[in-house]
Scaffold this motif. Sequence first.
Motif, PDB file in Angstrom:
ATOM      1  N   LEU A  10      -7.974  -1.365   8.567  1.00 28.92           N
ATOM      2  CA  LEU A  10      -6.671  -1.972   8.301  1.00 28.92           C
ATOM      3  C   LEU A  10      -6.068  -1.293   7.085  1.00 28.92           C
ATOM      4  CD1 LEU A  10      -4.539  -4.168   8.776  1.00 28.92           C
ATOM      5  CD2 LEU A  10      -5.901  -5.661   7.295  1.00 28.92           C
ATOM      6  N   TRP A  11      -4.914  -0.674   7.268  1.00 30.59           N
ATOM      7  CA  TRP A  11      -4.205   0.008   6.189  1.00 30.59           C
ATOM      8  C   TRP A  11      -2.800  -0.566   6.097  1.00 30.59           C
ATOM      9  CZ3 TRP A  11      -5.871   3.962   2.996  1.00 30.59           C
ATOM     10  CH2 TRP A  11      -7.150   4.449   3.269  1.00 30.59           C
ATOM     11  N   PHE A  12      -2.311  -0.699   4.871  1.00 29.47           N
ATOM     12  CA  PHE A  12      -0.930  -1.096   4.622  1.00 29.47           C
ATOM     13  C   PHE A  12      -0.226   0.105   4.015  1.00 29.47           C
ATOM     14  CE2 PHE A  12      -3.178  -5.082   4.720  1.00 29.47           C
ATOM     15  CZ  PHE A  12      -2.294  -5.935   5.356  1.00 29.47           C
ATOM     16  N   THR A  13       0.874   0.518   4.619  1.00 26.36           N
ATOM     17  CA  THR A  13       1.614   1.676   4.111  1.00 26.36           C
ATOM     18  C   THR A  13       3.097   1.346   4.059  1.00 26.36           C
ATOM     19  OG1 THR A  13       2.004   2.651   6.291  1.00 26.36           O
ATOM     20  CG2 THR A  13      -0.032   3.263   5.169  1.00 26.36           C
ATOM     21  N   GLY A  14       3.806   2.088   3.252  1.00 27.18           N
ATOM     22  CA  GLY A  14       5.250   1.917   3.187  1.00 27.18           C
ATOM     23  C   GLY A  14       5.867   2.871   2.197  1.00 27.18           C
ATOM     24  N   HIS A  15       7.145   3.112   2.346  1.00 28.18           N
ATOM     25  CA  HIS A  15       7.894   4.002   1.466  1.00 28.18           C
ATOM     26  C   HIS A  15       8.979   3.195   0.767  1.00 28.18           C
ATOM     27  CE1 HIS A  15      11.077   6.899   0.454  1.00 28.18           C
ATOM     28  NE2 HIS A  15      10.060   7.681   0.168  1.00 28.18           N
ATOM     29  N   LEU A  17      10.907   0.471  -0.727  1.00 30.55           N
ATOM     30  CA  LEU A  17      10.811  -0.986  -0.577  1.00 30.55           C
ATOM     31  C   LEU A  17       9.664  -1.350   0.368  1.00 30.55           C
ATOM     32  CD1 LEU A  17      11.823  -3.849  -1.068  1.00 30.55           C
ATOM     33  CD2 LEU A  17      13.484  -3.506   0.771  1.00 30.55           C
ATOM     34  N   GLY A  18       9.434  -0.530   1.367  1.00 32.09           N
ATOM     35  CA  GLY A  18       8.313  -0.756   2.277  1.00 32.09           C
ATOM     36  C   GLY A  18       6.969  -0.687   1.555  1.00 32.09           C
ATOM     37  N   GLY A  19       6.880   0.138   0.496  1.00 34.07           N
ATOM     38  CA  GLY A  19       5.663   0.204  -0.306  1.00 34.07           C
ATOM     39  C   GLY A  19       5.409  -1.105  -1.032  1.00 34.07           C
ATOM     40  N   ALA A  20       6.481  -1.690  -1.555  1.00 32.27           N
ATOM     41  CA  ALA A  20       6.355  -2.994  -2.208  1.00 32.27           C
ATOM     42  C   ALA A  20       5.957  -4.059  -1.188  1.00 32.27           C
ATOM     43  CB  ALA A  20       7.664  -3.368  -2.892  1.00 32.27           C
ATOM     44  N   LEU A  21       6.540  -4.007  -0.009  1.00 33.33           N
ATOM     45  CA  LEU A  21       6.187  -4.963   1.040  1.00 33.33           C
ATOM     46  C   LEU A  21       4.758  -4.759   1.527  1.00 33.33           C
ATOM     47  CD1 LEU A  21       9.518  -4.997   3.078  1.00 33.33           C
ATOM     48  CD2 LEU A  21       8.648  -6.762   1.533  1.00 33.33           C
ATOM     49  N   ALA A  22       4.276  -3.517   1.508  1.00 38.35           N
ATOM     50  CA  ALA A  22       2.886  -3.257   1.886  1.00 38.35           C
ATOM     51  C   ALA A  22       1.940  -3.948   0.908  1.00 38.35           C
ATOM     52  CB  ALA A  22       2.620  -1.749   1.916  1.00 38.35           C
ATOM     53  N   MET A  23       2.264  -3.881  -0.393  1.00 37.73           N
ATOM     54  CA  MET A  23       1.430  -4.556  -1.392  1.00 37.73           C
ATOM     55  C   MET A  23       1.458  -6.067  -1.198  1.00 37.73           C
ATOM     56  SD  MET A  23       2.101  -2.571  -4.907  1.00 37.73           S
ATOM     57  CE  MET A  23       2.309  -0.820  -4.958  1.00 37.73           C
ATOM     58  N   LEU A  24       2.642  -6.612  -0.951  1.00 35.39           N
ATOM     59  CA  LEU A  24       2.746  -8.055  -0.720  1.00 35.39           C
ATOM     60  C   LEU A  24       2.020  -8.469   0.555  1.00 35.39           C
ATOM     61  CD1 LEU A  24       6.470  -8.655  -1.705  1.00 35.39           C
ATOM     62  CD2 LEU A  24       4.427  -9.318  -2.988  1.00 35.39           C
ATOM     63  N   PRO A  43       1.193   2.970  -0.830  1.00 37.37           N
ATOM     64  CA  PRO A  43       2.641   2.950  -1.035  1.00 37.37           C
ATOM     65  C   PRO A  43       3.119   4.307  -1.540  1.00 37.37           C
ATOM     66  CG  PRO A  43       1.554   1.907  -2.889  1.00 37.37           C
ATOM     67  CD  PRO A  43       0.480   2.327  -1.917  1.00 37.37           C
ATOM     68  N   THR A  44       4.260   4.761  -1.074  1.00 32.85           N
ATOM     69  CA  THR A  44       4.833   6.018  -1.566  1.00 32.85           C
ATOM     70  C   THR A  44       6.221   5.744  -2.119  1.00 32.85           C
ATOM     71  OG1 THR A  44       5.677   6.540   0.627  1.00 32.85           O
ATOM     72  CG2 THR A  44       3.549   7.458   0.049  1.00 32.85           C
ATOM     73  N   ALA A  45       6.527   6.379  -3.227  1.00 31.16           N
ATOM     74  CA  ALA A  45       7.836   6.258  -3.881  1.00 31.16           C
ATOM     75  C   ALA A  45       8.197   4.803  -4.186  1.00 31.16           C
ATOM     76  CB  ALA A  45       8.927   6.904  -3.025  1.00 31.16           C
ATOM     77  N   SER A  46       7.220   4.056  -4.693  1.00 31.36           N
ATOM     78  CA  SER A  46       7.500   2.675  -5.094  1.00 31.36           C
ATOM     79  C   SER A  46       7.043   2.478  -6.532  1.00 31.36           C
ATOM     80  CB  SER A  46       6.776   1.678  -4.178  1.00 31.36           C
ATOM     81  OG  SER A  46       5.387   1.824  -4.292  1.00 31.36           O
ATOM     82  N   LEU A  47       7.569   1.471  -7.170  1.00 38.24           N
ATOM     83  CA  LEU A  47       7.200   1.183  -8.545  1.00 38.24           C
ATOM     84  C   LEU A  47       5.793   0.624  -8.605  1.00 38.24           C
ATOM     85  CD1 LEU A  47      10.458  -0.559  -9.776  1.00 38.24           C
ATOM     86  CD2 LEU A  47       9.695   1.750 -10.289  1.00 38.24           C
ATOM     87  N   ALA A  48       5.126   0.867  -9.707  1.00 37.12           N
ATOM     88  CA  ALA A  48       3.820   0.256  -9.928  1.00 37.12           C
ATOM     89  C   ALA A  48       4.025  -1.252 -10.041  1.00 37.12           C
ATOM     90  CB  ALA A  48       3.190   0.794 -11.197  1.00 37.12           C
ATOM     91  N   PRO A  49       3.042  -2.077  -9.653  1.00 38.98           N
ATOM     92  CA  PRO A  49       3.220  -3.525  -9.661  1.00 38.98           C
ATOM     93  C   PRO A  49       3.663  -4.100 -11.012  1.00 38.98           C
ATOM     94  CG  PRO A  49       1.200  -2.949  -8.525  1.00 38.98           C
ATOM     95  CD  PRO A  49       1.749  -1.684  -9.115  1.00 38.98           C
TER      96      PRO A  49
END
Length: 53
Positions: A10-15, A17-24, A43-49
Motif C-alpha cells: 500500500l503506497w500513498f502518492t501525490g503531487h 496538493l495531492g501530496g498533502a492529501l496522501a499524507m492525510l 509526496p512530490t512538490a509538497s510542503l513538509a508537514p
Amino acid sequence: MKDWHTGQSLWFTGHSLGGALAMLGAARTHFVDPELIADGIYPTASLAPAARA
C-alpha cells in the motif's frame, strides 16, 4: 479494508496538493485500521508537514 490480501503493498502518492492529501490519507488509514500499515508515502512538490508558508 477487510478485503486486503497478505502480500500486497500500500503506497500513498501525490503531487502538490495531492501530496498533502496522501499524507492525510495515510494518517486516516492508520487511525481507521491500525493493523494496515502503508509501505510508503511519496509526496512530490509538497510542503513538509511542519513547514510554514
